[in-house]
Design a protein around this motif. Sequence first.
Motif, short mmCIF file in Angstrom:
data_model
loop_
_atom_site.label_atom_id
_atom_site.label_comp_id
_atom_site.label_asym_id
_atom_site.label_seq_id
_atom_site.Cartn_x
_atom_site.Cartn_y
_atom_site.Cartn_z
N LEU A 63 59.45 28.68 51.27
CA LEU A 63 58.45 29.05 50.27
C LEU A 63 59.03 30.05 49.28
N GLY A 64 58.77 29.83 48.00
CA GLY A 64 59.19 30.77 46.98
C GLY A 64 58.31 32.02 47.02
N GLU A 65 58.77 33.08 46.37
CA GLU A 65 57.98 34.31 46.26
C GLU A 65 56.80 34.08 45.33
N TYR A 66 55.72 34.81 45.56
CA TYR A 66 54.57 34.74 44.66
C TYR A 66 54.93 35.38 43.32
N VAL A 67 54.43 34.80 42.26
CA VAL A 67 54.53 35.36 40.92
C VAL A 67 53.10 35.60 40.45
N VAL A 68 52.83 36.79 39.93
CA VAL A 68 51.48 37.14 39.47
C VAL A 68 51.38 36.86 37.97
N PHE A 69 50.27 36.26 37.56
CA PHE A 69 50.01 36.01 36.15
C PHE A 69 48.52 36.16 35.87
N PHE A 70 48.17 36.24 34.60
CA PHE A 70 46.77 36.35 34.19
C PHE A 70 46.39 35.15 33.36
N SER A 71 45.14 34.76 33.50
CA SER A 71 44.61 33.64 32.73
C SER A 71 43.98 34.17 31.44
N GLY A 72 44.78 34.80 30.64
CA GLY A 72 44.28 35.41 29.41
C GLY A 72 43.75 36.80 29.70
N GLU A 73 44.22 37.77 28.96
CA GLU A 73 43.81 39.14 29.21
C GLU A 73 42.51 39.47 28.47
N LEU A 74 41.69 40.29 29.10
CA LEU A 74 40.46 40.79 28.51
C LEU A 74 40.53 42.32 28.50
N ALA A 75 39.58 42.96 27.87
CA ALA A 75 39.53 44.42 27.86
C ALA A 75 39.29 44.93 29.28
N PRO A 76 39.88 46.07 29.63
CA PRO A 76 39.67 46.63 30.97
C PRO A 76 38.19 46.90 31.24
N THR A 77 37.82 46.92 32.52
CA THR A 77 36.44 47.16 32.91
C THR A 77 36.11 48.64 32.95
N LYS A 78 37.13 49.51 32.93
CA LYS A 78 36.88 50.95 32.96
C LYS A 78 38.09 51.68 32.40
N ALA A 79 37.90 52.97 32.15
CA ALA A 79 38.99 53.82 31.65
C ALA A 79 39.74 54.42 32.84
N PRO A 80 41.00 54.79 32.65
CA PRO A 80 41.72 55.50 33.71
C PRO A 80 40.99 56.80 34.06
N GLU A 81 41.08 57.19 35.31
CA GLU A 81 40.39 58.39 35.78
C GLU A 81 41.39 59.46 36.20
#
Length: 153
Positions: free
Chosen positions: A67-85
């Motif tokens: 098995l190959g290693e997992y690769v992480v991807f996004f299905s189109g980026e949206l605005a974050p749900t919150k600000a950094p704290e």
Amino acid sequence: MWRPSLQPNGVITSYEVMYQIYERDYSTAVHTRLESIDRSYTIKNLDPGTPYQVRIVAFTSVGMGVLGEYVVFFSGELAPTKAPENLQATQLSSTRVNITWTPLSLIEARGFPQYKVVLSQLSQQRRQLDTNTVITNNSFSVFTNLVSHTCTL
């Protein structure tokens, strides 16, 4: 598209693509067996702004490969749900300050997070002298060469 193995254990006869929402139980993975040696596959009907992980495994006439290693991807980026704290500023010297915060998770960021840090230097009369802006992927930023006693976040 992916590259074939540099050391295949025989002649590759097909591939299997496995994908799932990031950090979910493996049992939720979707498995798609490609009955060809094509090295590309389009994953459709994904939820926008959602992190997914995908990996590929090759098959030969003998069976399944490693098995190959997992690769992480996004299905189109949206605005974050919150600000950094937990924003904090730590004075390192009279002309250096370290700014830190708690980073967003991939789920909260709904994409690979980037942070824009703006540090303004003000005179004693609260007039803006200078603004320093940094865009970073880290959860900290060090500002240097500041005018002593003039900074505000």
